[in-house]
Write an enzyme that holds these catalytic residues in place. Sequence first.
Site, PDB file in Angstrom:
ATOM      1  N   HIS A 251      43.088  74.624  54.579  1.00 47.62           N
ATOM      2  CA  HIS A 251      41.992  74.553  53.612  1.00 47.62           C
ATOM      3  C   HIS A 251      41.455  73.142  53.421  1.00 47.62           C
ATOM      4  O   HIS A 251      40.267  72.960  53.171  1.00 47.62           O
ATOM      5  CB  HIS A 251      42.422  75.166  52.273  1.00 47.62           C
ATOM      6  CG  HIS A 251      42.493  76.670  52.354  1.00 47.62           C
ATOM      7  ND1 HIS A 251      43.523  77.408  51.808  1.00 47.62           N
ATOM      8  CD2 HIS A 251      41.665  77.565  52.954  1.00 47.62           C
ATOM      9  CE1 HIS A 251      43.315  78.694  52.053  1.00 47.62           C
ATOM     10  NE2 HIS A 251      42.202  78.819  52.745  1.00 47.62           N
TER      11      HIS A 251
ATOM     12  N   CYS B 149      69.382  43.511  51.456  1.00 50.28           N
ATOM     13  CA  CYS B 149      70.396  43.274  50.413  1.00 50.28           C
ATOM     14  C   CYS B 149      70.976  44.590  49.891  1.00 50.28           C
ATOM     15  O   CYS B 149      72.119  44.629  49.448  1.00 50.28           O
ATOM     16  CB  CYS B 149      69.805  42.458  49.272  1.00 50.28           C
ATOM     17  SG  CYS B 149      68.351  43.226  48.547  1.00 50.28           S
TER      18      CYS B 149
ATOM     19  N   CYS C 276      47.163  74.890  45.797  1.00 51.38           N
ATOM     20  CA  CYS C 276      45.918  74.838  46.573  1.00 51.38           C
ATOM     21  C   CYS C 276      44.820  75.589  45.817  1.00 51.38           C
ATOM     22  O   CYS C 276      45.064  76.670  45.274  1.00 51.38           O
ATOM     23  CB  CYS C 276      46.148  75.459  47.952  1.00 51.38           C
ATOM     24  SG  CYS C 276      44.629  75.609  48.917  1.00 51.38           S
TER      25      CYS C 276
ATOM     26  N   CYS D 176      44.254  79.014  47.866  1.00 58.51           N
ATOM     27  CA  CYS D 176      45.304  80.004  48.149  1.00 58.51           C
ATOM     28  C   CYS D 176      46.507  79.683  47.272  1.00 58.51           C
ATOM     29  O   CYS D 176      46.429  78.837  46.394  1.00 58.51           O
ATOM     30  CB  CYS D 176      45.676  79.999  49.641  1.00 58.51           C
ATOM     31  SG  CYS D 176      46.532  78.495  50.173  1.00 58.51           S
TER      32      CYS D 176
ATOM     33  N   CYS E 219      45.490  72.822  50.724  1.00 57.96           N
ATOM     34  CA  CYS E 219      46.667  72.783  51.600  1.00 57.96           C
ATOM     35  C   CYS E 219      46.322  72.197  52.970  1.00 57.96           C
ATOM     36  O   CYS E 219      45.178  72.244  53.417  1.00 57.96           O
ATOM     37  CB  CYS E 219      47.256  74.183  51.750  1.00 57.96           C
ATOM     38  SG  CYS E 219      46.113  75.358  52.449  1.00 57.96           S
TER      39      CYS E 219
ATOM     40  N   HIS F  43      65.822  43.100  44.342  1.00 59.24           N
ATOM     41  CA  HIS F  43      66.988  42.526  45.012  1.00 59.24           C
ATOM     42  C   HIS F  43      68.258  43.196  44.482  1.00 59.24           C
ATOM     43  O   HIS F  43      68.330  43.558  43.311  1.00 59.24           O
ATOM     44  CB  HIS F  43      67.020  41.015  44.703  1.00 59.24           C
ATOM     45  CG  HIS F  43      68.092  40.269  45.433  1.00 59.24           C
ATOM     46  ND1 HIS F  43      68.197  40.261  46.813  1.00 59.24           N
ATOM     47  CD2 HIS F  43      69.127  39.508  44.971  1.00 59.24           C
ATOM     48  CE1 HIS F  43      69.242  39.513  47.164  1.00 59.24           C
ATOM     49  NE2 HIS F  43      69.817  39.052  46.071  1.00 59.24           N
TER      50      HIS F  43
END
Length: 810
Positions: free
Chosen positions: A218, A322, A185, A188, A205, A770
């Site tokens: 924040h 599948c 952040c 902080c 954050c 697949h």
Amino acid sequence: MEEINPMELLRSNLSRVRIPEPTNRIYKQECCISFDSPRSEGGLFIDMSTFLAFGKDYVVWNYEKTGNPVYLHIKQTKKLVAEDRPSKKPTLLAIGVDGGFDNNEPEYEETHSIVILPNFVALTFPSVELPEKVRLTVDAILMAEGAERKEQVAAWTADKKQISAYAMDLRQTGSVVVPPSGWKCAKCDKTENLWLNLTDGMILCGRRNWDGTGGNNHAIDHYKETGYPLAVKLGTITADLESADVFSYPEDDSVIDPLLAQHMAYFGIDFSSLQKTEMTTAERELDQNTNFDWNRIQESGQDVEAIFGPGYTGLVNLGNSCYMAATMQVVFSTHSFCRRYYMNQSLKMAFETAPADPTVDLNMQLTKLAHGLLSGKYSFPASEKGGTAVPPITDAEGIPPRMFKAVIAASHPEFSTMRQQDALEFFLHFLDQVECSNAMKSELDPSRSFKFGVEERIMCSSGKVAYNKRLDYILSLNIPLHEATNKGELESFHKTKAEKISEGKDVSSDEIVRPRVPLEACLANFAAPEEIHEFYSSALKAKTTAIKTAGLTSFPDYLVLHMRKFVMEAGWVPKKLDVYIDVPDIIDIGHMRSKGLQPGEELLPEAAPGSEAESSQPVANEEIVAQLVSMGFNQLPCQKAAINTLNAGVEEAMNWLLSHMDDPDIDAPISHGAQGPEASIDQSTVDTLISFGFQEEIARMALKASGGDIEKATDWIFNNPNPSASPDMDTTTSSNSIPTPVDAGLPDGVGRYRLFGIVSHIGTSTQCGHYVAHILKDGRWVIFNDNKVGASINPPKDMGYLYFFERINS
């Protein structure tokens, strides 16, 4: 004895008929004990009290168990249609819907009757003579949307987010380039729950939760100051852009940003290679590879002979299922699962011990699936027209594993959607659920046949060692491309390719050369010594470089190898390694057995409580965390994975993470409380376990080993039936001479194994494409491709994603 009038009989049982409420789940497509449907020979019987459905052979069991005598019988028979009927002109852009395109599905006629058990006395429906309550109940059942279909629709529409009103003309400013990992952040020290603002690239954050966890608000404060509306959560951005977590502050909701790729590119996060209309050369090559994979893995273009009979039943694709079909076909080809849910447990046993609603009972639905796959009852050509000696493989019908999918996915937000999933994650989740459902009788638990112990030995520069044990179901292997055996061919291919590109020509798919890496090199890579930097040594009371090696403490009955084909490249682009693995039919991993504490070795001392903060509170290695986060995992579980594997490396942390994704406390904050035997164990949880009949000492040990979680503690006690009552059970001091609870009672034997199953993946990411299974049965390889089952001509042994080996007991 006079004959009872059917109408009188019905009237005398009216109290056992219930008119369904709008909230009732009504089953009318499939029996809850078998795969019988209204189209089966005996039709389907719906209990007019519980609204559960039963096939002809099973409805009597329900009558015996519940005493409910009145049933609605539904029977569908194929309409005879003239071969040359004119096609109706479609008025709707849809298939198989009234007014839509006719996909030549056969039409069925449906008949209804009321049946009274035990003597199957039948009354026709509709009839004005029937009591009104019966008429109302039948109308409500026939009008209602079946529970089976409801679940399917809910899965399709579960997570429809709206497009944000702010996305289309979002302006972006600044010149920030966001690195693929190591975020924090800007205001902080928070390194988790981080949001990237899509206007200015600020990383901040998220909100603080009511209990003080989460962020410091924040990101939302920044929105209040600037009005910049959209942010994307770091760690949720993968190749599948639609699944990224985008939040709109003014709309106060999770939203879709259709221009997310463009908005990310502004900050140097490159998704263009995944979603471009113009193909680059590399992409065209990828496309060719995908087509090549597709044809080779599915064995297309070859006349595959269809196989029918017990053990050769296909699974109908329920929409991107599948990954489940391929995995379950291999699992039910093992003796342990076959014994537990087929040979040693009849459908009747499972039904009699099931709760009132057998559709939500895992034991019942696993037994139903096992009998469906292994009995041969549902394995025959769809059109028994006669005439052809070898029926075409496209004719197979297979069984729809709807109820099984609903019950196995109930505890998992991802598997309950209709999106494609990773077969490995599904396999691990499935084994966890099987283990839980067999907790009371662990000696019957078939998941144990896959379980083994892994021991890591860490040698510190002081010469002292630490041992760290864990349990696993899979051996996840890196693919060392530098160990390719065809380096010469590769070099000349790359030269040719460069020349062709400079001339503006394409490389054709049959010219492409892929690296070939022996499986032995992948196994050696797992066992090779590895340096751990920044290892905190309790002997030196400082950080140092340590050497880590790993081995297995037990060899399972079935060994599953996972090939790490999916890697993250610069620019955050996930890439699938285009590589062949040379896998022999027989392998010997005897040399990979770990030796445990050796004579003369000295263990690292326990960190003294309260000495240095680092020694009493393990700290996650940020590099390991950053790499895991870049793979799309959330920050907090990644930190736990690093701490729980002693920062041993990305591979160990990844393995830990995959096998603990479903832990109820995986997203709970890391507690750094006291580490002693009495640490943070709440007396009330101890009392709860005592009330289950366990001794207090054992309850405390179990809670300590399980971080205070009652459910896990109960599992721990069942998995450690004879724990010594000594409170100190630290695995670091364990040696092979004293059997430790962590791997006691697991199957073990010689390290020689034979390959019997391959799950292969076609496509560029585990979230799309697949899955197909190839299985060695009765001495020949068989391909299981959803509902199609056939004799394999050329099994793609070098293209697997998961390899299943069975121990050879010589």
